[in-house]
Design a protein around this motif. Structure first.
Motif, PDB file in Angstrom:
ATOM      1  N   TYR A  28       0.840  -1.194   0.000  1.00  0.00           N
ATOM      2  CA  TYR A  28       0.000   0.000   0.000  1.00  0.00           C
ATOM      3  C   TYR A  28       0.879   1.249   0.000  1.00  0.00           C
ATOM      4  N   PRO A  29       0.542   2.248  -0.827  1.00  0.00           N
ATOM      5  CA  PRO A  29       1.384   3.447  -0.912  1.00  0.00           C
ATOM      6  C   PRO A  29       1.488   4.207   0.418  1.00  0.00           C
ATOM      7  N   ASP A  30       0.399   4.280   1.172  1.00  0.00           N
ATOM      8  CA  ASP A  30       0.442   5.005   2.454  1.00  0.00           C
ATOM      9  C   ASP A  30       1.430   4.362   3.418  1.00  0.00           C
ATOM     10  N   SER A  31       1.403   3.036   3.484  1.00  0.00           N
ATOM     11  CA  SER A  31       2.319   2.362   4.415  1.00  0.00           C
ATOM     12  C   SER A  31       3.763   2.531   3.944  1.00  0.00           C
ATOM     13  N   LEU A  32       3.973   2.468   2.626  1.00  0.00           N
ATOM     14  CA  LEU A  32       5.320   2.655   2.095  1.00  0.00           C
ATOM     15  C   LEU A  32       5.832   4.059   2.410  1.00  0.00           C
ATOM     16  N   GLN A  33       4.966   5.036   2.258  1.00  0.00           N
ATOM     17  CA  GLN A  33       5.338   6.420   2.529  1.00  0.00           C
ATOM     18  C   GLN A  33       5.681   6.624   4.009  1.00  0.00           C
ATOM     19  N   ASN A  34       5.063   5.831   4.875  1.00  0.00           N
ATOM     20  CA  ASN A  34       5.339   5.925   6.311  1.00  0.00           C
ATOM     21  C   ASN A  34       6.499   5.024   6.743  1.00  0.00           C
ATOM     22  N   GLY A  35       7.154   4.390   5.785  1.00  0.00           N
ATOM     23  CA  GLY A  35       8.285   3.537   6.114  1.00  0.00           C
ATOM     24  C   GLY A  35       7.879   2.195   6.680  1.00  0.00           C
ATOM     25  N   GLU A  36       6.693   1.727   6.303  1.00  0.00           N
ATOM     26  CA  GLU A  36       6.190   0.440   6.768  1.00  0.00           C
ATOM     27  C   GLU A  36       5.897  -0.436   5.557  1.00  0.00           C
ATOM     28  N   ILE A  37       5.864  -1.728   5.806  1.00  0.00           N
ATOM     29  CA  ILE A  37       5.540  -2.668   4.722  1.00  0.00           C
ATOM     30  C   ILE A  37       4.222  -3.342   5.064  1.00  0.00           C
ATOM     31  N   GLN A  38       3.223  -3.057   4.262  1.00  0.00           N
ATOM     32  CA  GLN A  38       1.919  -3.703   4.425  1.00  0.00           C
ATOM     33  C   GLN A  38       1.528  -4.229   3.048  1.00  0.00           C
ATOM     34  N   TYR A  39       1.639  -5.560   2.892  1.00  0.00           N
ATOM     35  CA  TYR A  39       1.395  -6.186   1.598  1.00  0.00           C
ATOM     36  C   TYR A  39      -0.079  -6.124   1.225  1.00  0.00           C
ATOM     37  N   ARG A  40      -0.305  -6.007  -0.057  1.00  0.00           N
ATOM     38  CA  ARG A  40      -1.664  -6.069  -0.592  1.00  0.00           C
ATOM     39  C   ARG A  40      -2.021  -7.528  -0.839  1.00  0.00           C
ATOM     40  N   ASN A  41      -3.281  -7.843  -0.696  1.00  0.00           N
ATOM     41  CA  ASN A  41      -3.768  -9.159  -1.105  1.00  0.00           C
ATOM     42  C   ASN A  41      -4.267  -9.014  -2.530  1.00  0.00           C
ATOM     43  N   SER A  42      -3.396  -9.292  -3.453  1.00  0.00           N
ATOM     44  CA  SER A  42      -3.778  -9.160  -4.856  1.00  0.00           C
ATOM     45  C   SER A  42      -4.614 -10.355  -5.281  1.00  0.00           C
ATOM     46  N   GLN A  43      -5.258 -10.228  -6.419  1.00  0.00           N
ATOM     47  CA  GLN A  43      -6.081 -11.323  -6.926  1.00  0.00           C
ATOM     48  C   GLN A  43      -5.233 -12.555  -7.185  1.00  0.00           C
ATOM     49  N   SER A  44      -4.007 -12.333  -7.664  1.00  0.00           N
ATOM     50  CA  SER A  44      -3.162 -13.497  -7.945  1.00  0.00           C
ATOM     51  C   SER A  44      -2.810 -14.225  -6.650  1.00  0.00           C
ATOM     52  N   ASN A  45      -2.595 -13.479  -5.562  1.00  0.00           N
ATOM     53  CA  ASN A  45      -2.330 -14.125  -4.273  1.00  0.00           C
ATOM     54  C   ASN A  45      -3.535 -14.934  -3.818  1.00  0.00           C
ATOM     55  N   LEU A  46      -4.724 -14.365  -3.975  1.00  0.00           N
ATOM     56  CA  LEU A  46      -5.942 -15.071  -3.574  1.00  0.00           C
ATOM     57  C   LEU A  46      -6.169 -16.306  -4.436  1.00  0.00           C
ATOM     58  N   ILE A  47      -5.899 -16.179  -5.726  1.00  0.00           N
ATOM     59  CA  ILE A  47      -6.060 -17.321  -6.629  1.00  0.00           C
ATOM     60  C   ILE A  47      -5.089 -18.429  -6.242  1.00  0.00           C
ATOM     61  N   ASN A  48      -3.852 -18.054  -5.926  1.00  0.00           N
ATOM     62  CA  ASN A  48      -2.871 -19.057  -5.502  1.00  0.00           C
ATOM     63  C   ASN A  48      -3.304 -19.735  -4.206  1.00  0.00           C
ATOM     64  N   LEU A  49      -3.853 -18.955  -3.280  1.00  0.00           N
ATOM     65  CA  LEU A  49      -4.333 -19.527  -2.025  1.00  0.00           C
ATOM     66  C   LEU A  49      -5.481 -20.505  -2.285  1.00  0.00           C
ATOM     67  N   MET A  50      -6.377 -20.142  -3.198  1.00  0.00           N
ATOM     68  CA  MET A  50      -7.489 -21.030  -3.540  1.00  0.00           C
ATOM     69  C   MET A  50      -6.980 -22.319  -4.187  1.00  0.00           C
ATOM     70  N   LYS A  51      -5.956 -22.202  -5.056  1.00  0.00           N
ATOM     71  CA  LYS A  51      -5.383 -23.380  -5.691  1.00  0.00           C
ATOM     72  C   LYS A  51      -4.763 -24.306  -4.653  1.00  0.00           C
ATOM     73  N   GLU A  52      -4.033 -23.721  -3.704  1.00  0.00           N
ATOM     74  CA  GLU A  52      -3.426 -24.522  -2.635  1.00  0.00           C
ATOM     75  C   GLU A  52      -4.492 -25.237  -1.818  1.00  0.00           C
ATOM     76  N   THR A  53      -5.580 -24.530  -1.518  1.00  0.00           N
ATOM     77  CA  THR A  53      -6.669 -25.129  -0.747  1.00  0.00           C
ATOM     78  C   THR A  53      -7.301 -26.277  -1.521  1.00  0.00           C
ATOM     79  N   LEU A  54      -7.529 -26.083  -2.803  1.00  0.00           N
ATOM     80  CA  LEU A  54      -8.113 -27.125  -3.642  1.00  0.00           C
ATOM     81  C   LEU A  54      -7.205 -28.349  -3.711  1.00  0.00           C
ATOM     82  N   GLU A  55      -5.900 -28.122  -3.870  1.00  0.00           N
ATOM     83  CA  GLU A  55      -4.950 -29.237  -3.895  1.00  0.00           C
ATOM     84  C   GLU A  55      -4.990 -30.006  -2.575  1.00  0.00           C
TER      85      GLU A  55
END
Length: 148
Positions: free
Chosen positions: A62-89
């Motif tokens: 997220y840009p706000d967290s980056l600007q504040n010197g913090e790392i807060q990852y986004r949950n992108s669609q590709s991350n969610l899709i990968n999580l769903m694939k792992e769950t299905l497997e």
């Protein structure tokens, strides 16, 4: 040098290295000059809004967290899709394991001549209804009188 700029620069450098980008590659992906990106990573220059937005998108934070010197990852669609694939497997493996267990149980039952009652709720329900019909006579709907 402001502490906030230094922290932001450290975060950008850390994320860049985690993603495996060289500073030249990240500069190209964010449409920045190599010199500008070096200054941002060193904490001597504040990125403009466009550069900050592109950095956050490329680094998936997220840009706000980056600007504040913090790392807060986004949950992108590709991350969610990968999580769903792992769950299905996982579920498919579980189903496979369950089948193997059932086959093993059947082999043991045959080996030791054990009969197990099959669980079939529909069959049991039908049998219960038949028993009730034997005990209680089936109600025949009364014919209604014709309406005048």
């Amino acid at each position: 040098m402001p502490v906030r700029l230094m922290k932001m620069g450290e975060c950008i450098q850390r994320l860049r290295e985690e993603k495996g980008y060289s500073i030249e590659e990240l500069a190209g992906l964010t449409l920045s000059s190599l010199e500008e990106l070096r200054k941002i990573e060193n904490g001597t220059q504040q990125p403009d809004k466009m550069t900050l937005t592109l950095l956050s998108n490329v680094l998936n934070v997220y840009p706000d967290s980056l600007q504040n010197g913090e790392i807060q990852y986004r949950n992108s669609q590709s991350n969610l899709i990968n999580l769903m694939k792992e769950t299905l497997e996982y579920l498919q493996e579980t189903e496979k394991d369950n089948k193997e267990i059932a086959e093993h149980i059947q082999k043991l039952q045959k080996k030791y001549n054990i009969e197990m009652k099959e669980e079939n709720p529909e069959k049991e329900k039908t049998e219960q209804v038949k028993k009730q019909e034997q005990i209680l006579p089936k109600k025949v709907p009364e014919e209604s009188a014709p309406k005048l």
